[in-house]
Design an enzyme around this catalytic site. Structure first.
Site, PDB file in Angstrom:
ATOM      1  N   CYS A 203       0.826  -1.214   0.000  1.00  0.00           N
ATOM      2  CA  CYS A 203       0.000   0.000   0.000  1.00  0.00           C
ATOM      3  C   CYS A 203       0.864   1.271   0.000  1.00  0.00           C
ATOM      4  O   CYS A 203       1.453   1.600  -1.012  1.00  0.00           O
ATOM      5  CB  CYS A 203      -1.001  -0.030   1.139  1.00  0.00           C
TER       6      CYS A 203
ATOM      7  N   HIS B  78      -3.594  -5.324   0.550  1.00  0.00           N
ATOM      8  CA  HIS B  78      -3.138  -5.597   1.923  1.00  0.00           C
ATOM      9  C   HIS B  78      -3.101  -7.102   2.208  1.00  0.00           C
ATOM     10  O   HIS B  78      -4.019  -7.656   2.815  1.00  0.00           O
ATOM     11  CB  HIS B  78      -4.065  -4.908   2.934  1.00  0.00           C
TER      12      HIS B  78
ATOM     13  N   GLU C 103      -1.478  -8.511   4.411  1.00  0.00           N
ATOM     14  CA  GLU C 103      -1.335  -8.728   5.868  1.00  0.00           C
ATOM     15  C   GLU C 103      -2.668  -8.775   6.591  1.00  0.00           C
ATOM     16  O   GLU C 103      -2.724  -9.115   7.776  1.00  0.00           O
ATOM     17  CB  GLU C 103      -0.448  -7.636   6.471  1.00  0.00           C
TER      18      GLU C 103
END
Length: 244
Positions: A110, A218, A220
């Site tokens: 990001c 994202h 994660e």
């Protein structure tokens, strides 16, 4: 031999009435778990340290997402919407340069994806959720924090690219939580994925032999339930071990 050591950049964030060096646990836990690495947090305090001091002591770097945006003057423009974190800009961009000098891995998510592009001479656009010529790349402002990550779209993987080879399929379904994106892609970066509107969503490179891979989405977020997201961190682990 111990595990490779990953540097993870921190942001300057207001906690109560004080500024703290902060990075969300989800980035660190996902990286340590699925890349199988140790990790150290890199503070964004350029008045107290330099990238030259830090880069030789780590095996790779992860530039994370953040609520802040890269300052527009970093890519030769004016204006733009904050919040900004000038000290993170300084540390992040200088770390990219120094890690490449040392031929060490540079990965981004990001904001980190945007930072690397800027560090290498590219620009950003700031209309990815306000331009009718594009799909909406961010959920409506009135949704909950968790619901932001439910906003998703497909990305087409570049045939023969690093991601296409890693996933063995032509496309991924990814979350989309960004108001800014790639304007001009920096010279030397290879597109790895595009959104349906053509916006670059992932790129790779090997500048000076340094493995470099960054994504706009994202991985994660909810990594434990998403094998595709785990694959991104597997690639990170391989890079830090010289296997990518």
């Amino acid at each position: 031999m111990g595990r490779p050591v990953l540097g993870v950049i921190a942001c300057n964030r207001l906690v109560g009435t004080e500024v703290a060096q902060a990075v969300m646990n989800r980035y660190i836990r996902a990286a340590m778990t699925y890349a199988d690495v140790a990790a150290l947090i890199i503070p964004s305090l350029p008045d107290l340290m330099t990238a030259a001091e830090v880069a030789p002591r780590i095996d790779g770097i992860l530039l994370t997402g953040s609520p802040s945006n890269v300052a527009t003057q970093r890519y030769g423009e004016a204006g733009g919407d904050g919040p900004f974190d000038d000290d993170r800009d300084e540390i992040a961009l200088s770390m990219v340069a120094r890690m490449i000098d040392l031929q060490k891995p540079v990965f981004g998510i990001c904001r980190g994806f945007q930072e690397i592009n800027v560090a290498l001479g590219g620009t950003l656009r700031r209309d990815t959720s306000a331009n009718d010529a594009l799909i909406r790349h961010h959920a409506p402002d009135d949704v909950s924090f968790d619901a932001m990550f439910d906003h998703r779209h497909a990305v087409a993987l570049a045939e023969g690219g690093m991601l296409a080879n890693a996933y063995s399929k032509p496309a991924l379904d990814v979350n989309s939580v960004h108001y800014q994106g790639i304007g001009t892609l920096a010279n030397g970066l290879t597109v790895e994925a595009r959104a349906p509107d053509g916006l670059v969503e992932a790129y790779s490179a090997r500048p000076n032999g340094a493995p470099l891979l960054a994504v706009q989405w994202h991985p994660e977020w909810g990594t434990e339930n998403d094998p595709d997201s785990q694959t991104y961190f597997h690639l990170l682990g391989k890079a830090l071990r010289g296997e990518l």
